[in-house]
Every structure is written in C-alpha cells, then in structure tokens.
Design a protein around this motif. Structure first.
Motif: not given
Length: 341
Positions: A190, A143-144, A136, A134
C-alpha cells in the motif's frame, strides 16, 4: 485598513497600521504582538469595516474598544455579548457584511472554533494532508487500511492493545519502511503520502514524532540540556540569532523556559513531554504524531499537555495524529476518531 492604538501615560498612541485586504491586517497585528512589549491594557481599534469575524479576532487579541466606518449588527451583538455594551461604535450600521465569512460565523459562539475556521479561510494552516491507501503491515491489525486526514486535521486513533496503533505512527513517520525481511516477505504494502509525497521525499523537519513516555524515559544517556534538545528541531540554515529566538519562543509556549539549562535525562515525565512538544514547535512540524502523550502523567501535567495540544490545534494548526486511551483527550471537541482493528 486597520489602525491599533494604545494609551500610554494618558496619551493615545498608534502602534500598528495595515492596508492589507480582508482579515489579513488583523493576522498581521497578531504577529506584531509576538514582539510588542508595550502596554496592552487599553488597546483600541479603528477599521474600515467590522463584521463578526473581525470582532472575534480583535477581541481575542486584547482589543477593548472598536470603531468601524462600516459595522454589521452581527459584530455589534458579538461585542456586546463579550465586552458589554458601548464597546463598539460606527459611522454606518448595516445588518450584515455581504461575505461568506459573515454567513459562516452567524450561528457560532465558541471563540476557539471561530478562530480555527478563520485561520483556515486565511490559509494560515501549517498542516499537510495525509493519505493512506490500501495499507497492510505484517504486525498488528493493519490490513488494507484507508485513511484520509486533511491539512490541519485532528485525528485520534483508538484501539485495543496489539492492534498496531504505535506501528501505524511509525509507518507514517518512516521509522518502519517497506523493506523485505530475511524471510523474503514484504513487510508493508500500500502507500502513505504526506502532502502528496512519500515520507522519504519530505523536508527533514516536516514531521514531529513524540513516542510514548516510556521511550523518552529510557533516554537516560541523552546528555543534552533542555535548550539543546529543543534546538534540535530548528532548521540548520537558520541564523544564530533567529535560532535562539525560535527556541526561546517554543520553550515559553510550553512552559519549560525555566528548565533551559537542565539535563534532559534527569527530567520528570511531564517535563520531558513539555520539552518534546517544544522541540516540535521550534521545528514548525507540519505533521505532529503523538503516541499516548498523557500516559503516566499526573493530573497537572496531563492538563498541561491537553492545553498545549488545544492551543496548537487552533493556532499553528499542524496536522495532528494521536494515539490515546485517555478519556479526557477523547472528549476534546472537533477531533475525528478512528478505531483501528
């Protein structure tokens, strides 16, 4: 049980012996050969059992004749296809050895692929797993992002300019950190775990990072010799003699031994890439991060880098994550490809 013989001045002489189990005697012999300076033209092997796996490894190490107490037909077929008939003899011939390795190699023909699989089965893998969860980041198109690379895995990251490929490498090796900027907005969210740990908890020499050639070219004031640069990768606790051997072996492996006394700052781009790879070899990096390793190199130096990477990926087997646009690199077999953005 494994015995290796060499013929010196017409006399057969035993040069190696091991009673270790499974294929480990052959891997021990491989290590023995790193310092063995005797003749290698007429190596012969006696083994208690020879399946296809043992045949693959022994031939790869230069053995020209093999004899086994127990030999499988798969081994005979492989030896005949590589060395020709009559190069393997036996006391007892069976259809196959009853082991998973024999089944795994039955349909394979590529020596490099089989060697890679056997080193993995023997747990002779230098690499560590990388887990991105996850993730970012405020720059690029990260992003994720979720990504898993197993220990000894080989991953190419592709993508258009501006997608954040270089940024991702810098996040993995800890150059970019999840700190708050002046605008009070968190730069990263993340997690990135290497061998189950955040990068700041890894041993100092675990990661080898080689930036783009343009960054190496900017280091004109890096007033160290090639030998000194390669030595930067060696663990400080090593004894002086061991350190010298590690540096020399790494330079030999990458073909930059003759550059040892030259200043790093005056080298060509291809020479700097050789030295940088040698430094990572000397430090025994468990995770190798490469940013466009062949960009702006001429044909010969590009092939040199490709050959070293291929050799690394089937021998020491570090985990390798590479950013590239090079079509020749993207055609390499057995590499996973990830398109960023």
């Amino acid at each position: 049980m494994l015995k290796i013989f060499s013929i010196e001045s017409g006399i057969e002489k035993q040069i190696f012996y091991s009673e270790s189990k499974w294929l480990h005697p052959i891997f021990e012999f491989e290590t023995f050969l790193e310092t063995y300076d005797g003749p290698r033209d007429n190596l012969t092997a006696w083994d208690s059992a020879i399946g296809k796996a043992a045949a693959v490894l022994l031939i790869r190490l230069g053995v020209k004749k093999l004899h086994g107490e127990l030999v499988s037909e798969l081994a005979v077929n492989y030896v005949d296809s590589v060395l020709g008939g009559g190069k393997i003899t036996w006391n007892t011939l069976i259809e196959r050895l009853m082991c998973q390795t024999e089944d795994q190699l039955e349909s394979l023909t590529d020596s490099d692929e089989m060697y890679y699989l056997l080193r993995q089965r023997a747990k002779l893998v230098l690499g560590v797993p990388v887990s991105i969860n996850n993730l970012s980041f405020k720059y690029g198109k990260i992003d994720k992002l979720n990504l898993e690379v197993p220990a000894g895995g080989r991953l190419m990251i592709l993508g258009e300019n501006g997608t954040g490929k270089t940024t991702l490498l810098r996040l993995i090796c800890g150059i970019y950190k999840p700190e708050r900027d002046a605008g009070a907005e968190k730069a990263m969210s993340g997690s990135i775990l290497i061998d189950g740990k955040p990068v700041n908890q890894l041993p100092k020499y675990a990661i080898g990072y080689i930036p783009q050639l343009s960054e190496l070219q900017e280091e004109q004031n890096f007033d160290l010799t090639v030998e000194e640069v390669v030595g930067l990768g060696v663990h400080g606790k090593m004894q002086r003699g061991e350190r010298k051997v590690a540096v020399l072996q790494a330079m030999r492996r990458t073909g930059c031994e003759k550059l040892a006394g030259r200043k790093f700052s005056v080298l060509s781009g291809g020479e700097k890439q050789k030295v940088s790879l040698a430094r990572c070899l000397a430090q025994k990096a468990r995770l190798l991060l490469l940013d466009e390793p062949t960009a702006n190199l001429d044909k010969d130096n590009r092939h040199m880098v490709i050959n070293i990477l291929h050799s690394l990926s089937i021998s020491e087997i570090p985990t390798i994550i590479m950013v590239t646009h090079d079509k020749e690199l993207t055609s390499l077999k057995k590499w996973e490809v990830f398109n960023l953005g």
